[in-house]
Design an enzyme around this catalytic site. Structure first.
Site, PDB file in Angstrom:
ATOM      1  CE  LYS A  66      51.870  34.373  38.559  1.00 25.73           C
ATOM      2  NZ  LYS A  66      51.044  35.495  38.036  1.00 25.73           N
ATOM      3  CB  SER A 110      53.658  37.562  35.962  1.00 29.01           C
ATOM      4  OG  SER A 110      52.397  37.462  36.614  1.00 29.01           O
ATOM      5  CB  SER A 161      49.614  37.967  35.188  1.00 27.56           C
ATOM      6  OG  SER A 161      50.660  38.907  35.169  1.00 27.56           O
TER       7      SER A 161
END
Ligand code: GLN
Length: 452
Positions: free
Chosen positions: A49, A124, A148
């Site tokens: 990420k 996310s 997330s």
């Protein structure tokens, strides 16, 4: 073709089809990444990420603020992955500074759901979940503040893990809500996620909030759950959820019974406080953590008539609307007139939520089982105009972060072709049982079969 080359080719194809799961994908940079030739993850390509520092790659956090920023160092988790032989192939797209549940709040455009491109992959860590679900990498790192990793994992049909707070070093993870943040893992199987957690977990002198414990060591999958008590929190099994999600959970519970687990209804009475509590504490911490993006120290700078004007112009241009909303809410709840009314109350509610978990685990429950999300993946644009609807995507995941305990989401079926996720929650530092039981269920549920 090596695993690395196959992964690079697959990512390039996905991106040419418009998935938008990565940021700044660069085949030359991926090939140039250093990694060891031996070790438990030798030759395995992983994605990370884009709020976790990887030397040689950008570190945008999905924000215009850090558009051109490149990381000069490796996060501790990345250093450990490299030492174990893994190669980092790509940085994945995310909601700006990890604030969101759909990956639509990225300055680099939304990520498309891997099965239905008209839907969101969740967020996310939507890029990490989508890229694993598409088979481009066997695992990817994400980050969790309120769900997330688990929520996008559930939407995309992969395994998602939020370790115990303090299990994995946060050094090199860009801070959002420091008392909630943990690096998490999206993976193609429970055992793969366990192997990655084994490598990245353990004490780190660079992060004093890491626990002084040995790294997590995965055990063999349980073949029988005789003697294991699994609690079903009634507050998570209300009519607010999709009927299909309920059907998936019911089927998974039937399989747990087939494995001889003891199933017990339990109550976590403060569950309804989790979302309001989370949306006071997380923005409060974010408002403080994001103060460092001031136009001077990192990233974007927009000049103004004086210093204050420069701050205002830089932060106004660099941060998107959701991040600005969080900073405003966080600053408000911490301000002297409102601190007692909001922030202090949220801390009390957080303690009650943590006590709910403590009590059921003390009462003989080994693990909890719940749906991961109330719905399957929703349509792009469906919740962007209604922040509260977006926040409610995390009703079943945020309590876990507030309590600091570990949880794992795994695919438990499909509803009209879309993945449904089930979640196990364990006492702090009991990842061993969490993984062993989740793997036992994984073997029993047909993850890609319709739930009814
Ligand atoms: N969706 C939640 C939020 O918007 C959780 C985000 C996260 O876990 N990083 O804050």
């Amino acid at each position: 073709m090596t695993d690395l080359e196959a992964s690079i080719t697959r990512i390039a194809t996905l991106e040419s089809e418009g998935m938008n799961a990565t940021i700044g994908f660069d085949t030359a940079a991926a090939r140039a990444q250093p990694h060891a030739d031996t070790g438990p993850l030798a030759g395995i390509p992983l994605a990370v990420k884009d709020n976790i520092a990887v030397r040689g790659f950008g570190l945008t956090c999905g924000s215009r603020m850090l558009g051109g920023y490149r990381s000069p160092f490796d996060a501790t988790a990345i250093q450990r992955l490299r030492d174990a032989g893994a190669c980092i192939v790509a940085k994945t797209n995310l909601d700006e500074f990890a604030m969101g549940s759909s990956t639509e709040h990225s300055a680099f455009g939304p990520v498309r759901h891997p099965i239905d491109p008209t839907r969101v992959p969740g967020g996310s860590s939507g890029g990490s979940a989508a890229i694993v679900a598409s088979g481009a990498v066997p695992a990817a790192l994400g980050s969790e503040t309120g769900g997330s990793v688990r929520q996008p994992a559930a939407f995309c049909g992969v395994v998602g893990v939020k370790p115990t707070y303090g299990r994995v070093s946060r050094y090199g993870l860009v801070a959002f809500g420091s008392s909630l943040d943990q690096i998490g893992i999206c993976a193609d199987s429970v055992s793969r996620a366990g192997r990655v957690l084994h490598v990245i977990s353990g004490r780190d002198p660079r992060d004093p909030s890491t626990a002084d414990r040995d790294p997590f060591v995965p055990a063999a999958a349980a073949t029988s759950l005789k003697g294991v008590c699994i609690g079903l929190p009634q507050e998570y099994l209300t009519d607010d959820m999709d009927a299909a999600v309920r059907a998936g959970v019911d089927r998974a519970v039937a399989r747990l019974r087939d494995l001889d687990a003891t199933i017990r209804d339990v109550s976590l009475p403060h569950t309804h406080l989790a979302i309001p509590t989370y949306y006071v504490i997380a923005p409060a911490e974010a408002s403080s953590n994001l103060a460092r993006f001031d136009g001077v120290r990192y990233g974007l700078r927009v000049d103004g008539p004086d210093v204050r004007g420069m701050y205002r112009a830089s932060r106004g241009a660099g941060f998107g609307p959701e991040v600005q909303r969080r900073i405003l809410i966080g600053t408000y709840v911490l301000s002297s007139g409102y601190y007692d009314a909001y922030y202090r109350k949220a801390l009390i509610a957080r303690a009650r939520i943590a006590e709910d978990f403590d009590r059921v685990f003390r009462d003989g429950v080994d693990l909890l089982f719940t749906p991961t999300t109330p719905t399957t993946a929703f349509a792009l644009g469906a919740r962007t105009t209604d922040p509260v609807q977006m926040y409610l995507a995390d009703v079943f995941t945020a309590p876990v972060n507030l309590a600091g305990v570990p949880a794992l989401s795994l695919p438990i079926g499909r509803a009209e072709g879309l993945p449904v996720g089930g979640q196990f929650i364990a006492p702090a530092f009991d990842e061993e049982r969490l993984f062993a039981v989740a793997e036992a269920l994984e073997r029993m549920v047909p993850a890609t079969e319709e739930v009814r």
